[in-house]
Design a protein around this motif. Structure first.
Motif, PDB file in Angstrom:
ATOM      1  N   ASP A  37      56.539  75.500  73.769  1.00 15.49           N
ATOM      2  CA  ASP A  37      57.029  75.175  72.427  1.00 15.49           C
ATOM      3  C   ASP A  37      56.872  76.360  71.486  1.00 15.49           C
ATOM      4  OD1 ASP A  37      57.723  72.627  73.195  1.00 15.49           O
ATOM      5  OD2 ASP A  37      55.906  71.682  72.420  1.00 15.49           O
ATOM      6  N   THR A  38      55.746  77.059  71.600  1.00 13.08           N
ATOM      7  CA  THR A  38      55.518  78.225  70.744  1.00 13.08           C
ATOM      8  C   THR A  38      56.512  79.330  71.066  1.00 13.08           C
ATOM      9  OG1 THR A  38      53.168  77.737  70.501  1.00 13.08           O
ATOM     10  CG2 THR A  38      53.840  79.998  70.102  1.00 13.08           C
ATOM     11  N   MET A  39      56.758  79.569  72.360  1.00 13.03           N
ATOM     12  CA  MET A  39      57.728  80.589  72.742  1.00 13.03           C
ATOM     13  C   MET A  39      59.128  80.228  72.275  1.00 13.03           C
ATOM     14  SD  MET A  39      58.681  83.433  74.013  1.00 13.03           S
ATOM     15  CE  MET A  39      57.394  84.168  75.033  1.00 13.03           C
ATOM     16  N   ASN A  40      59.517  78.978  72.444  1.00 11.41           N
ATOM     17  CA  ASN A  40      60.846  78.553  72.001  1.00 11.41           C
ATOM     18  C   ASN A  40      60.998  78.717  70.490  1.00 11.41           C
ATOM     19  OD1 ASN A  40      62.080  77.824  74.456  1.00 11.41           O
ATOM     20  ND2 ASN A  40      61.020  75.859  74.481  1.00 11.41           N
ATOM     21  N   ALA A  41      59.966  78.339  69.738  1.00 13.18           N
ATOM     22  CA  ALA A  41      60.018  78.475  68.281  1.00 13.18           C
ATOM     23  C   ALA A  41      60.115  79.943  67.869  1.00 13.18           C
ATOM     24  CB  ALA A  41      58.784  77.832  67.647  1.00 13.18           C
ATOM     25  N   LEU A  42      59.360  80.802  68.565  1.00 10.73           N
ATOM     26  CA  LEU A  42      59.422  82.227  68.274  1.00 10.73           C
ATOM     27  C   LEU A  42      60.818  82.775  68.550  1.00 10.73           C
ATOM     28  CD1 LEU A  42      58.219  85.000  67.633  1.00 10.73           C
ATOM     29  CD2 LEU A  42      57.423  85.126  70.014  1.00 10.73           C
ATOM     30  N   CYS A  43      61.398  82.388  69.668  1.00 14.26           N
ATOM     31  CA  CYS A  43      62.750  82.862  70.005  1.00 14.26           C
ATOM     32  C   CYS A  43      63.766  82.437  68.954  1.00 14.26           C
ATOM     33  CB  CYS A  43      63.159  82.352  71.380  1.00 14.26           C
ATOM     34  SG  CYS A  43      62.254  83.112  72.748  1.00 14.26           S
TER      35      CYS A  43
ATOM     36  N   LEU B  84      61.789  81.839  79.486  1.00 17.67           N
ATOM     37  CA  LEU B  84      62.340  81.299  78.244  1.00 17.67           C
ATOM     38  C   LEU B  84      62.826  82.426  77.338  1.00 17.67           C
ATOM     39  CD1 LEU B  84      59.671  78.544  77.421  1.00 17.67           C
ATOM     40  CD2 LEU B  84      61.995  78.179  78.281  1.00 17.67           C
ATOM     41  N   LEU B  85      62.070  83.522  77.306  1.00 20.73           N
ATOM     42  CA  LEU B  85      62.439  84.669  76.484  1.00 20.73           C
ATOM     43  C   LEU B  85      63.752  85.284  76.959  1.00 20.73           C
ATOM     44  CD1 LEU B  85      61.545  86.732  74.268  1.00 20.73           C
ATOM     45  CD2 LEU B  85      60.365  87.980  76.083  1.00 20.73           C
TER      46      LEU B  85
ATOM     47  N   ILE C 119      51.985  86.699  64.759  1.00 18.65           N
ATOM     48  CA  ILE C 119      52.596  85.474  65.283  1.00 18.65           C
ATOM     49  C   ILE C 119      51.479  84.516  65.700  1.00 18.65           C
ATOM     50  CG2 ILE C 119      54.091  84.522  67.077  1.00 18.65           C
ATOM     51  CD1 ILE C 119      55.277  87.424  67.310  1.00 18.65           C
ATOM     52  N   PRO C 120      51.332  83.385  65.024  1.00 21.06           N
ATOM     53  CA  PRO C 120      50.246  82.452  65.366  1.00 21.06           C
ATOM     54  C   PRO C 120      50.450  81.839  66.757  1.00 21.06           C
ATOM     55  CG  PRO C 120      51.122  82.004  63.167  1.00 21.06           C
ATOM     56  CD  PRO C 120      52.082  82.936  63.848  1.00 21.06           C
ATOM     57  N   LEU C 121      49.340  81.628  67.459  1.00 28.02           N
ATOM     58  CA  LEU C 121      49.331  80.945  68.746  1.00 28.02           C
ATOM     59  C   LEU C 121      48.380  79.759  68.670  1.00 28.02           C
ATOM     60  CD1 LEU C 121      49.109  83.959  71.259  1.00 28.02           C
ATOM     61  CD2 LEU C 121      51.160  82.806  70.425  1.00 28.02           C
TER      62      LEU C 121
ATOM     63  N   ASN D  78      51.331  86.425  58.083  1.00 29.67           N
ATOM     64  CA  ASN D  78      51.741  85.545  59.176  1.00 29.67           C
ATOM     65  C   ASN D  78      53.264  85.470  59.228  1.00 29.67           C
ATOM     66  OD1 ASN D  78      49.177  85.010  60.065  1.00 29.67           O
ATOM     67  ND2 ASN D  78      49.032  83.000  59.115  1.00 29.67           N
ATOM     68  N   PHE D  79      53.808  85.483  60.429  1.00 27.34           N
ATOM     69  CA  PHE D  79      55.258  85.439  60.600  1.00 27.34           C
ATOM     70  C   PHE D  79      55.754  84.004  60.510  1.00 27.34           C
ATOM     71  CE2 PHE D  79      59.043  85.410  63.498  1.00 27.34           C
ATOM     72  CZ  PHE D  79      59.873  86.130  62.647  1.00 27.34           C
ATOM     73  N   THR D  80      56.671  83.774  59.573  1.00 29.08           N
ATOM     74  CA  THR D  80      57.257  82.441  59.401  1.00 29.08           C
ATOM     75  C   THR D  80      58.768  82.469  59.546  1.00 29.08           C
ATOM     76  OG1 THR D  80      57.334  82.760  56.996  1.00 29.08           O
ATOM     77  CG2 THR D  80      55.375  81.674  57.904  1.00 29.08           C
ATOM     78  N   GLY D  81      59.325  83.622  59.973  1.00 24.88           N
ATOM     79  CA  GLY D  81      60.762  83.684  60.222  1.00 24.88           C
ATOM     80  C   GLY D  81      61.525  84.596  59.300  1.00 24.88           C
ATOM     81  N   ALA D  82      60.866  85.123  58.261  1.00 23.43           N
ATOM     82  CA  ALA D  82      61.549  86.017  57.326  1.00 23.43           C
ATOM     83  C   ALA D  82      60.858  87.376  57.309  1.00 23.43           C
ATOM     84  CB  ALA D  82      61.553  85.412  55.927  1.00 23.43           C
ATOM     85  N   LEU D  83      61.585  88.390  56.840  1.00 28.81           N
ATOM     86  CA  LEU D  83      61.046  89.744  56.777  1.00 28.81           C
ATOM     87  C   LEU D  83      61.057  90.241  55.339  1.00 28.81           C
ATOM     88  CD1 LEU D  83      62.904  91.421  59.799  1.00 28.81           C
ATOM     89  CD2 LEU D  83      60.570  90.529  59.775  1.00 28.81           C
ATOM     90  N   GLU D  84      59.962  90.854  54.926  1.00 34.60           N
ATOM     91  CA  GLU D  84      59.902  91.537  53.644  1.00 34.60           C
ATOM     92  C   GLU D  84      59.098  92.816  53.823  1.00 34.60           C
ATOM     93  OE1 GLU D  84      56.548  89.866  50.903  1.00 34.60           O
ATOM     94  OE2 GLU D  84      57.645  88.138  51.719  1.00 34.60           O
ATOM     95  N   THR D  85      59.204  93.709  52.867  1.00 36.84           N
ATOM     96  CA  THR D  85      58.568  95.020  52.991  1.00 36.84           C
ATOM     97  C   THR D  85      57.362  95.128  52.080  1.00 36.84           C
ATOM     98  OG1 THR D  85      60.684  96.057  53.561  1.00 36.84           O
ATOM     99  CG2 THR D  85      58.938  97.505  52.782  1.00 36.84           C
ATOM    100  N   TRP D  86      56.298  95.730  52.581  1.00 35.85           N
ATOM    101  CA  TRP D  86      55.145  96.053  51.757  1.00 35.85           C
ATOM    102  C   TRP D  86      54.511  97.330  52.304  1.00 35.85           C
ATOM    103  CZ3 TRP D  86      55.199  92.132  55.339  1.00 35.85           C
ATOM    104  CH2 TRP D  86      54.229  92.158  56.355  1.00 35.85           C
ATOM    105  N   THR D  87      53.595  97.903  51.541  1.00 37.49           N
ATOM    106  CA  THR D  87      52.936  99.139  51.961  1.00 37.49           C
ATOM    107  C   THR D  87      51.428  98.940  51.955  1.00 37.49           C
ATOM    108  OG1 THR D  87      52.881 100.001  49.695  1.00 37.49           O
ATOM    109  CG2 THR D  87      54.788 100.579  51.054  1.00 37.49           C
TER     110      THR D  87
END
Length: 248
Positions: A110-116, A141-142, A195-197, A219-228
């Motif tokens: 389930d975690t792999m499918n959600a990540l994909c 699955l990947l 990526i949480p497991l 934490n990765f939730t599906g979106a990308l933003e930039t920071w330094t």
């Protein structure tokens, strides 16, 4: 056998016996530095370097935020030249470093499918590498999820593109089961998503909290933003401490 070194750097409990032997054989003149918690008194060494999430402390103990590694600007430049094909993979480029099952964490289907699904939704060029811990089922699955796409997934054959992926990436995603992969990613100075497991441990939770609090990871939730942030330089920190103490 002699000649004995002026400096001896060890890591892992099995190396301690050799460290003691060499130190004694040279009459205590060999400077000994141990990386990570040796699980014995730090007084047996001239210097001990442990991650902040370990509890060992002492006058000759220094702490690092992450794990020391081989990453330097020169190494990343060389890796970029070795894999020029990643330049055209699509932008932004996202390196995805996938671990998996360990003593403290597990990666379910389930975690792999959600990540994909999250990755497929990104408008980005993907460079993905998995490990033995990922497991055959998750790797299947990947591969199935990205069949027929331009996503690069290393199949374990040929030259390892790991450092090239770090070099070319604009963003880096790493599963939370590996201190070393997160530390490698944070040494680049690029935005790092964790990526949480399933699973957790005191040490891993403390490590990831410190990275978040330092503004290094999110934490990765599906979106990308930039920071330094200030890149980790843990190997350099240890090297400077060794040089300084050897000169005292």
């Amino acid at each position: 056998e002699s000649p004995w070194p002026d400096l001896l750097i060890t890591s892992g409990r099995k190396s301690i016996a050799a460290e003691r032997y060499i130190k004694k054989a040279r009459g205590g003149k060999t400077f000994t530095a141990h990386i990570q918690d040796p699980r014995v008194s730090p007084a047996q060494f001239d210097l001990v370097a442990v991650p902040e999430h370990d509890r060992m402390r002492g006058d000759n103990v220094i702490t690092t935020l992450g794990a020391p590694n081989r990453i330097t600007e020169d190494k990343l430049d060389d890796a970029r030249e070795a894999f020029p094909q990643f330049e055209n993979i699509g932008k932004p480029r996202v390196a995805v470093l996938i671990g998996g099952n360990s003593k403290t964490h597990s990666m379910s289907a389930d975690t792999m499918n959600a990540l994909c699904e999250h990755l497929k939704a990104l408008d980005a060029g993907l460079m993905v590498t998995a490990s033995r811990r990922t497991g055959e089922e998750n790797q299947t699955l990947l591969y199935e999820a990205f069949k027929g796409t331009d996503t690069y997934i290393w199949d374990g054959h040929g030259e390892n593109p790991y450092f090239a992926m770090l070099a070319w990436a604009d963003y880096i995603l790493v599963t939370e089961d590996s201190v070393s992969m997160a530390s490698d990613a944070a040494t680049t100075g690029k935005p790092v998503y964790v990526i949480p497991l399933e699973g957790s441990s005191r040490k891993f939770d403390a490590f990831h909290k410190r990275l978040r609090d330092a503004g290094i990871t999110q934490n990765f939730t599906g979106a990308l933003e930039t920071w330094t942030y200030e890149p980790l330089r843990d190997a350099e920190k240890i090297a400077k401490a060794i040089k300084s103490r050897m000169q005292d």
